[in-house]
Design an enzyme around this catalytic site. Structure first.
Site, mmCIF file in Angstrom:
data_model
loop_
_atom_site.group_PDB
_atom_site.id
_atom_site.type_symbol
_atom_site.label_atom_id
_atom_site.label_comp_id
_atom_site.label_asym_id
_atom_site.label_seq_id
_atom_site.Cartn_x
_atom_site.Cartn_y
_atom_site.Cartn_z
ATOM 1 N N GLY A 10 -12.557 38.872 40.660
ATOM 2 C CA GLY A 10 -11.482 38.981 41.654
ATOM 3 C C GLY A 10 -11.789 40.052 42.685
ATOM 4 N N VAL A 79 -13.300 31.420 38.501
ATOM 5 C CA VAL A 79 -13.363 31.701 37.061
ATOM 6 C C VAL A 79 -12.425 30.736 36.353
ATOM 7 C CG1 VAL A 79 -12.879 33.440 35.281
ATOM 8 C CG2 VAL A 79 -13.736 34.151 37.548
ATOM 9 N N GLU A 167 10.715 40.519 53.349
ATOM 10 C CA GLU A 167 9.684 40.692 54.389
ATOM 11 C C GLU A 167 9.427 39.373 55.126
ATOM 12 O OE1 GLU A 167 6.357 42.836 52.484
ATOM 13 O OE2 GLU A 167 7.255 44.630 53.353
ATOM 14 N N ASP A 297 -2.522 42.797 39.067
ATOM 15 C CA ASP A 297 -1.361 42.000 38.661
ATOM 16 C C ASP A 297 -1.514 41.288 37.318
ATOM 17 O OD1 ASP A 297 -0.188 42.805 41.033
ATOM 18 O OD2 ASP A 297 0.696 40.836 41.422
ATOM 19 N N GLN A 315 -0.444 49.174 45.415
ATOM 20 C CA GLN A 315 -0.579 50.619 45.244
ATOM 21 C C GLN A 315 -1.168 50.966 43.868
ATOM 22 O OE1 GLN A 315 2.400 54.424 45.053
ATOM 23 N NE2 GLN A 315 3.172 52.678 46.095
HETATM 24 P P1 FAD Z 1 -4.702 39.856 44.281
HETATM 25 O O1 FAD Z 1 -4.401 40.590 45.509
HETATM 26 O O2 FAD Z 1 -3.916 38.636 43.948
HETATM 27 O O3 FAD Z 1 -6.263 39.481 44.287
HETATM 28 C C1 FAD Z 1 -6.819 38.625 43.316
HETATM 29 C C2 FAD Z 1 -8.151 38.103 43.837
HETATM 30 O O4 FAD Z 1 -8.729 37.254 42.822
HETATM 31 C C3 FAD Z 1 -8.021 37.241 45.093
HETATM 32 O O5 FAD Z 1 -9.070 37.536 45.976
HETATM 33 C C4 FAD Z 1 -8.142 35.803 44.559
HETATM 34 O O6 FAD Z 1 -8.699 34.905 45.511
HETATM 35 C C5 FAD Z 1 -9.094 36.000 43.387
HETATM 36 N N1 FAD Z 1 -8.941 35.000 42.343
HETATM 37 C C6 FAD Z 1 -7.781 34.558 41.801
HETATM 38 N N2 FAD Z 1 -8.026 33.655 40.841
HETATM 39 C C7 FAD Z 1 -9.363 33.530 40.786
HETATM 40 C C8 FAD Z 1 -10.232 32.747 39.954
HETATM 41 N N3 FAD Z 1 -9.759 31.948 38.997
HETATM 42 N N4 FAD Z 1 -11.557 32.852 40.147
HETATM 43 C C9 FAD Z 1 -12.062 33.684 41.121
HETATM 44 N N5 FAD Z 1 -11.297 34.445 41.908
HETATM 45 C C10 FAD Z 1 -9.964 34.370 41.736
HETATM 46 N N6 FAD Z 1 2.336 45.691 46.970
HETATM 47 C C11 FAD Z 1 2.401 46.924 47.517
HETATM 48 O O7 FAD Z 1 1.976 47.918 46.894
HETATM 49 N N7 FAD Z 1 2.919 47.125 48.761
HETATM 50 C C12 FAD Z 1 3.350 46.094 49.535
HETATM 51 O O8 FAD Z 1 3.803 46.300 50.656
HETATM 52 C C13 FAD Z 1 3.277 44.782 49.002
HETATM 53 N N8 FAD Z 1 3.660 43.724 49.752
HETATM 54 C C14 FAD Z 1 3.530 42.455 49.259
HETATM 55 C C15 FAD Z 1 3.895 41.377 50.071
HETATM 56 C C16 FAD Z 1 3.775 40.074 49.590
HETATM 57 C C17 FAD Z 1 4.148 38.928 50.492
HETATM 58 C C18 FAD Z 1 3.300 39.850 48.271
HETATM 59 C C19 FAD Z 1 3.171 38.442 47.748
HETATM 60 C C20 FAD Z 1 2.941 40.918 47.457
HETATM 61 C C21 FAD Z 1 3.046 42.231 47.940
HETATM 62 N N9 FAD Z 1 2.686 43.339 47.157
HETATM 63 C C22 FAD Z 1 2.758 44.607 47.678
HETATM 64 C C23 FAD Z 1 2.118 43.144 45.804
HETATM 65 C C24 FAD Z 1 0.576 43.142 45.903
HETATM 66 O O9 FAD Z 1 0.164 42.235 46.902
HETATM 67 C C25 FAD Z 1 -0.075 42.777 44.576
HETATM 68 O O10 FAD Z 1 0.438 43.607 43.571
HETATM 69 C C26 FAD Z 1 -1.576 42.951 44.698
HETATM 70 O O11 FAD Z 1 -2.096 41.998 45.584
HETATM 71 C C27 FAD Z 1 -2.283 42.836 43.356
HETATM 72 O O12 FAD Z 1 -3.655 43.049 43.580
HETATM 73 P P2 FAD Z 1 -4.718 42.308 42.669
HETATM 74 O O13 FAD Z 1 -6.061 42.795 43.109
HETATM 75 O O14 FAD Z 1 -4.359 42.443 41.252
HETATM 76 O O15 FAD Z 1 -4.567 40.759 42.980
HETATM 77 P P1 NAD Z 2 10.327 40.064 42.664
HETATM 78 O O1 NAD Z 2 10.244 39.687 41.238
HETATM 79 O O2 NAD Z 2 10.286 41.484 43.003
HETATM 80 O O3 NAD Z 2 11.633 39.437 43.330
HETATM 81 C C1 NAD Z 2 12.018 38.108 43.059
HETATM 82 C C2 NAD Z 2 13.513 37.961 43.264
HETATM 83 O O4 NAD Z 2 13.869 36.600 42.991
HETATM 84 C C3 NAD Z 2 14.339 38.832 42.325
HETATM 85 O O5 NAD Z 2 15.326 39.509 43.073
HETATM 86 C C4 NAD Z 2 14.928 37.849 41.337
HETATM 87 O O6 NAD Z 2 16.194 38.249 40.843
HETATM 88 C C5 NAD Z 2 15.041 36.599 42.187
HETATM 89 N N1 NAD Z 2 15.084 35.364 41.384
HETATM 90 C C6 NAD Z 2 14.341 35.069 40.288
HETATM 91 N N2 NAD Z 2 14.687 33.856 39.817
HETATM 92 C C7 NAD Z 2 15.650 33.373 40.635
HETATM 93 C C8 NAD Z 2 16.397 32.160 40.654
HETATM 94 N N3 NAD Z 2 16.243 31.199 39.745
HETATM 95 N N4 NAD Z 2 17.320 31.997 41.653
HETATM 96 C C9 NAD Z 2 17.502 32.961 42.610
HETATM 97 N N5 NAD Z 2 16.823 34.120 42.600
HETATM 98 C C10 NAD Z 2 15.902 34.329 41.642
HETATM 99 O O7 NAD Z 2 9.120 39.260 43.378
HETATM 100 P P2 NAD Z 2 8.433 39.479 44.796
HETATM 101 O O8 NAD Z 2 9.401 39.841 45.816
HETATM 102 O O9 NAD Z 2 7.570 38.284 44.986
HETATM 103 O O10 NAD Z 2 7.481 40.732 44.533
HETATM 104 C C11 NAD Z 2 6.386 40.639 43.609
HETATM 105 C C12 NAD Z 2 5.786 42.010 43.403
HETATM 106 O O11 NAD Z 2 5.190 42.449 44.633
HETATM 107 C C13 NAD Z 2 6.813 43.070 43.025
HETATM 108 O O12 NAD Z 2 6.232 43.981 42.137
HETATM 109 C C14 NAD Z 2 7.122 43.759 44.327
HETATM 110 O O13 NAD Z 2 7.495 45.107 44.162
HETATM 111 C C15 NAD Z 2 5.785 43.652 45.060
HETATM 112 N N6 NAD Z 2 6.037 43.601 46.517
HETATM 113 C C16 NAD Z 2 6.130 44.801 47.154
HETATM 114 C C17 NAD Z 2 6.405 44.805 48.509
HETATM 115 C C18 NAD Z 2 6.507 46.129 49.216
HETATM 116 O O14 NAD Z 2 6.275 47.158 48.592
HETATM 117 N N7 NAD Z 2 6.822 46.153 50.493
HETATM 118 C C19 NAD Z 2 6.566 43.607 49.208
HETATM 119 C C20 NAD Z 2 6.475 42.396 48.515
HETATM 120 C C21 NAD Z 2 6.209 42.416 47.147
#
Ligand code: FAD
Ligand code: NAD
Length: 401
Positions: A10, A79, A167, A297, A315
């Site tokens: 990853g 993978v 967001e 994650d 983070q």
């Molecule tokens: P990922 O970022 O998911 O990276 C996994 C990597 O593995 C990817 O490159 C993927 O292509 C690869 N991969 C997956 N499966 C396979 C496979 N089977 N084989 C090969 N490669 C594979 N967190 C914050 O701290 N601050 C934020 O502001 C924030 N904003 C977010 C906004 C959104 C819209 C979302 C969805 C999440 C946000 N998060 C934020 C959460 C954060 O994005 C995740 O916690 C973070 O990406 C986890 O990092 P990771 O490296 O574990 O996984």
């Molecule tokens: P989340 O789990 O934080 O939020 C999902 C929301 O969906 C919750 O409020 C939950 O109660 C609701 N929900 C779940 N099942 C439901 C249902 N059946 N009907 C209606 N509502 C339902 O998920 P996320 O927002 O995708 O965030 C994923 C992770 O990424 C979290 O750890 C979050 O902190 C992180 N993240 C961080 C940021 C940031 O720091 N700016 C931004 C995006 C995501």
């Protein structure tokens, strides 16, 4: 004697950070990074691509751009399984790959909680492909209204009100006025509904700060339904429960953002997991497998202060990558590994380009200042996984507007 082989799975925040730290160290090991795509994507900005406010190219860069090819071999493959007892990884195209040390950082997938119809009738927001699909679908559906005059084409439901939803709502409410004049649909007929199961919105913030953020979105036309769990998704319809009764909303755009789980490879490989996450040892290894680190994650790390695992974020993933690289260096040198420690710096959520809300090192931020904080956080993490060149190309420097 052959070199020990470190395989990292990853190239997200956790995996790429590990490799970037390892290549800075003078270690005697073969390092292999495996990733599905030839690019890294900033998962934290996927909502922008999904809403169409930024193109995918803004939040991606080539993995090899930041690797030292003399120290790291990159394999682009998927993978499918980890055979932990044989110390092998199975790759979709290239077959088996052996390792001495393994770092699993395969990231997140959409969580459906088994709710019927989610996979068939709603759009998740979990990677570049799904984010681009969300954008294409939204644009086409809004454009269709010109010919269909069907109100459901202007109805958007965002499922869940976590940070991802908030967001995403921030971005679409910024873009819809521009799209309305471009595509010629009546902006005042657009209906955006966000449906949340829990009784409180943004419970992680103070009531004042949470209300500030929600009010910004309400003023932009978002209607929130709270304490209303979604029970089913049907074609162009969301079924939710309100006061014990099942109700329906018609919408031709349904975005599924109710949370995430760790990669399904974890469960399929026989790790002891919950929702794709493994409760790791203090040094981020897997119980009984001191040669396997599980980070990002796909891992759960206990926060001793709250008694619950830390939320999965970029983070913590970045910090874990740093710790794993140090511990791999220690293991190779025959030293004991160090426990991982983490103090969250806070959280900032964007509400479109100009507004942000959050807590940073114990202080609340909101509005324009919040958006500046958010941009600085994006730039900092871009520098951690990318390079100065990627920061200059993809960073956020539009501070004045
Ligand atoms: P990922 O970022 O998911 O990276 C996994 C990597 O593995 C990817 O490159 C993927 O292509 C690869 N991969 C997956 N499966 C396979 C496979 N089977 N084989 C090969 N490669 C594979 N967190 C914050 O701290 N601050 C934020 O502001 C924030 N904003 C977010 C906004 C959104 C819209 C979302 C969805 C999440 C946000 N998060 C934020 C959460 C954060 O994005 C995740 O916690 C973070 O990406 C986890 O990092 P990771 O490296 O574990 O996984
Ligand atoms: P989340 O789990 O934080 O939020 C999902 C929301 O969906 C919750 O409020 C939950 O109660 C609701 N929900 C779940 N099942 C439901 C249902 N059946 N009907 C209606 N509502 C339902 O998920 P996320 O927002 O995708 O965030 C994923 C992770 O990424 C979290 O750890 C979050 O902190 C992180 N993240 C961080 C940021 C940031 O720091 N700016 C931004 C995006 C995501």
């Amino acid at each position: 004697m052959s070199q020990p082989k470190i395989v990292v799975l990853g190239a997200g925040y956790a995996g790429l950070k590990t490799v970037k730290q390892l290549q800075k160290k003078n270690i005697n090991a073969e390092i292999i990074l495996v990733n599905k795509n030839d690019y890294h994507y900033e998962s934290t900005q996927l909502h922008e691509v999904a809403a169409g406010t930024e193109p995918a190219s803004k939040i991606t860069f080539k993995v090899t751009d930041v690797l030292d090819s003399k120290k790291v071999t990159f394999i682009q493959d998927t993978v499918s399984l980890v055979k932990k007892d044989e110390k092998k990884v199975v790759l979709e195209k290239q077959g088996e790959l052996s390792y001495d040390y393994l770092v699993i950082a395969l990231g997140f997938e959409s969580e459906t909680f088994g709710i019927p119809g989610v996979n068939d009738f709603s759009k998740p927001l979990v990677n570049i492909k799904t984010a681009e699909e969300c954008k294409k679908h939204l644009d086409e559906t809004l454009a269709n209204y010109q010919t269909t005059k069907n109100d459901a084409d202007l109805s958007i439901v965002v499922c869940g009100a976590g940070f991802t939803s908030i967001e995403y709502l921030g971005e679409i409410t910024n873009r819809i006025p521009k799209l309305a004049s471009q595509l010629g649909f009546p902006q005042d007929k657009v209906k955006i509904t966000c449906i949340e199961a829990m009784p409180t919105l943004l419970p992680m913030f103070s009531e004042k700060l949470g209300s500030y953020g929600i009010d910004v979105l309400k003023k932009r036309g978002v209607e929130f339904k709270v304490g209303t769990p979604i029970k089913e998704i049907k074609e162009n319809t969301v079924v939710y429960e309100e006061n014990g009764e099942l109700k329906e909303i018609n919408a031709n755009t349904i975005i599924w953002t109710t949370g995430v789980k760790g990669s399904s490879v974890i469960g399929e490989s026989g790790f002891s997991e919950r929702r794709g996450r493994v409760m790791v040892e203090s040094d981020l290894t897997v119980a009984e497998h001191p040669e396997i680190f599980m980070i990002g994650d796909v891992s759960a790390v206990m926060d001793n202060e709250s008694g619950r695992p830390f939320p999965t974020t970029a983070q913590i993933a970045l910090k874990q990558g740093e710790s794993v690289a140090d511990n791999l260096e220690a293991k190779l040198a025959g030293r004991p590994s160090e426990p991982f420690s983490f103090k969250p710096l806070g959280t900032v959520a964007s509400i479109g380009n100009n507004v942000g809300i959050g807590n940073v090192m114990g202080k609340e931020v909101k509005g324009y200042i919040g958006s500046i904080m958010k941009k600085n956080i994006i730039n900092k993490s871009l520098l951690e996984v990318g390079s100065t060149k990627t920061l200059l190309k993809k960073g956020r420097f539009d501070y004045y507007h």
